[in-house]
Write an enzyme that holds these catalytic residues in place. Structure first.
Site, PDB file in Angstrom:
ATOM      1  N   PRO A  62       5.954   3.121  -1.288  1.00 60.83           N
ATOM      2  CA  PRO A  62       6.524   2.432  -0.124  1.00 60.83           C
ATOM      3  C   PRO A  62       6.344   0.921  -0.223  1.00 60.83           C
ATOM      4  O   PRO A  62       5.267   0.430  -0.593  1.00 60.83           O
ATOM      5  CB  PRO A  62       5.723   3.012   1.046  1.00 60.83           C
ATOM      6  CG  PRO A  62       5.338   4.372   0.580  1.00 60.83           C
ATOM      7  CD  PRO A  62       5.084   4.238  -0.893  1.00 60.83           C
ATOM      8  N   CYS A  63       7.415   0.186   0.122  1.00 55.93           N
ATOM      9  CA  CYS A  63       7.435  -1.249  -0.151  1.00 55.93           C
ATOM     10  C   CYS A  63       7.227  -2.124   1.078  1.00 55.93           C
ATOM     11  O   CYS A  63       7.195  -3.352   0.969  1.00 55.93           O
ATOM     12  CB  CYS A  63       8.773  -1.621  -0.790  1.00 55.93           C
ATOM     13  SG  CYS A  63      10.210  -1.242   0.260  1.00 55.93           S
ATOM     14  N   GLN A  64       7.078  -1.521   2.265  1.00 51.44           N
ATOM     15  CA  GLN A  64       7.068  -2.323   3.491  1.00 51.44           C
ATOM     16  C   GLN A  64       5.980  -3.395   3.491  1.00 51.44           C
ATOM     17  O   GLN A  64       6.191  -4.490   4.023  1.00 51.44           O
ATOM     18  CB  GLN A  64       6.901  -1.410   4.715  1.00 51.44           C
ATOM     19  CG  GLN A  64       8.103  -0.519   4.993  1.00 51.44           C
ATOM     20  CD  GLN A  64       8.006   0.814   4.274  1.00 51.44           C
ATOM     21  OE1 GLN A  64       7.305   0.950   3.274  1.00 51.44           O
ATOM     22  NE2 GLN A  64       8.716   1.811   4.778  1.00 51.44           N
ATOM     23  N   ASP A  65       4.825  -3.103   2.906  1.00 55.50           N
ATOM     24  CA  ASP A  65       3.726  -4.071   2.937  1.00 55.50           C
ATOM     25  C   ASP A  65       3.948  -5.248   1.989  1.00 55.50           C
ATOM     26  O   ASP A  65       3.207  -6.231   2.031  1.00 55.50           O
ATOM     27  CB  ASP A  65       2.401  -3.376   2.602  1.00 55.50           C
ATOM     28  CG  ASP A  65       1.895  -2.524   3.762  1.00 55.50           C
ATOM     29  OD1 ASP A  65       2.368  -2.715   4.890  1.00 55.50           O
ATOM     30  OD2 ASP A  65       1.024  -1.656   3.532  1.00 55.50           O
ATOM     31  N   PHE A  66       4.971  -5.143   1.127  1.00 56.68           N
ATOM     32  CA  PHE A  66       5.311  -6.254   0.241  1.00 56.68           C
ATOM     33  C   PHE A  66       6.607  -6.950   0.659  1.00 56.68           C
ATOM     34  O   PHE A  66       6.973  -7.982   0.106  1.00 56.68           O
ATOM     35  CB  PHE A  66       5.465  -5.752  -1.204  1.00 56.68           C
ATOM     36  CG  PHE A  66       4.226  -5.132  -1.771  1.00 56.68           C
ATOM     37  CD1 PHE A  66       3.124  -5.917  -2.082  1.00 56.68           C
ATOM     38  CD2 PHE A  66       4.143  -3.765  -1.977  1.00 56.68           C
ATOM     39  CE1 PHE A  66       1.962  -5.343  -2.604  1.00 56.68           C
ATOM     40  CE2 PHE A  66       2.997  -3.187  -2.502  1.00 56.68           C
ATOM     41  CZ  PHE A  66       1.898  -3.973  -2.814  1.00 56.68           C
TER      42      PHE A  66
END
Length: 372
Positions: A79-83
């Site tokens: 999952p990419c949301q934190d980047f």
């Protein structure tokens, strides 16, 4: 030759199917969101008669790597949301989702596949914090595990997909595989060749026009001096064709903005209206982002979004799937065509290595027979 693959963070399967269609067999996967896993399983069943190979509601951090089947390769995009640049906090590897890049690394360390493919958002590279705290350490640790590692940011537009979508890709092969190819003077891993070079900059794209402006589309297409396949119209311009396909559905229009936003105005955060003869911005439906059809007073349909992601028309979502979930699955996925191109290049490396091994075995067997 067919090679087995395990899929981590499987999503709706766009990355998986790019591999499945090019000589790989996805035999196991895991996905946290039930509807995403269901869509992946449903299409695997209809396309390949595979039953329930993607674990639903699966938290990869709680999976003992001993319970993951040994496969030729492992693919996945944590999952990419934190980047993501769109995330105001953007905690990176300090976030609960950002930390999952290390779990991907741990699974590679235990399972030691012949190859792996890792995908994530461009900001993993472009944002200094994420590059120094996540990307660079990740690349270094993959190397320490004995992998020859290849890193690149790829944009779908460069590969003939009418969408401006840049993503980080890391491909790794066991060092012995690449060393063997080099020793035999055979091409090591090579990234897919782009069809176009910086098409956003080298071509003069049309400007914004009033919504409802009439254009003789056939004449316009004949006279454009840039690639037609890079335009939204090339994939969603035939309404009659789209109407015959599943998932050509969308939310009911409810705002005056469906009539007021100019064609090609994609600079706003939401209610972006695509231009029929330009490429689409990154397909991203979530956090109140709305993309409007170029010439009709409505949002894009699920099928139109799938096409902008280069997903084949044989792929479809189950009718009972909530619309919001469908759009989210499309937004989170890897562009199918790019996945397919990467899988082709990876398979070429594996095939060449296998052929060298077969040749060496045959020579050894002949030598043994000669001695006897």
């Amino acid at each position: 030759m067919t090679y087995t693959v395990a899929s981590l963070f499987s999503g709706a399967g766009f990355l998986d199917f790019g591999f499945s269609e090019t000589g790989f067999d996805v035999v196991w996967g895991i996905e946290l969101v039930a509807q995403f896993a269901s869509a992946n399983n449903d299409n695997h069943q209809r396309r390949y008669n595979h039953n329930q190979i993607i674990i639903q509601n699966g938290d990869i951090t709680e999976v003992n790597p001993q319970d993951i089947p040994r496969t030729t390769g492992i693919i996945g995009g944590p999952p990419c949301q934190d980047f993501s640049i769109g995330n105001a906090n953007s905690p990176g590897v300090d976030g609960d989702r950002g930390k999952l890049v290390w779990d991907f690394l741990r699974k590679i360390n235990f399972l030691k596949p012949k190859f792996f493919l890792f995908e994530n958002v461009e900001s993993l590279y472009k944002t200094r914090k994420h590059r120094t705290e996540a990307l660079e350490p990740l690349l270094e640790q993959f190397k320490e595990l004995g992998y020859e590692v290849y890193f690149r940011v790829l944009n779908t537009l460069d590969f003939g997909i009418p969408q401006d979508r840049s993503r980080v890709f890391i491909v790794g092969f066991k060092k012995e595989i690449i060393d063997t190819l080099k020793d035999n003077e055979i091409q090591e891993f090579k990234w897919p060749d782009p069809i176009y070079t910086i098409p956003k900059s080298v071509y003069e794209w049309p400007s914004t026009i009033d919504f409802g402006t009439e254009i003789n589309e056939e004449e316009y297409i004949r006279n454009i001096d840039y690639p037609y396949e890079l335009t939204v119209h090339s994939v969603i311009g035939n309404e009659e064709e789209l109407s015959s396909l599943p998932n050509h559905i969308s939310f009911r229009p409810y705002s005056a903005r469906f009539h007021n936003v100019p064609e090609g105005d994609v600079k706003r955060k939401s209610f972006k209206r695509l231009h029929r003869f330009r490429f689409s911005p990154t397909v991203a439906y979530g956090n109140n982002e709305v993309h409007l059809h170029p010439t009709l007073p409505r949002r894009l349909t699920v099928r139109e979004a799938l096409r902008l992601q280069s997903v084949p028309d044989w792929y479809s979502f189950e009718k009972e799937t909530p619309l919001g979930k469908m759009f989210k699955m499309v937004s989170n996925g890897v562009a199918y065509k790019l996945s397919e191109l990467l899988a082709i290049q990876i398979k070429e490396v594996l095939d060449n290595y296998s052929n060298i091994q077969d040749t060496q075995i045959n020579k050894a067997n002949k030598a043994t027979l000669t001695v006897k």
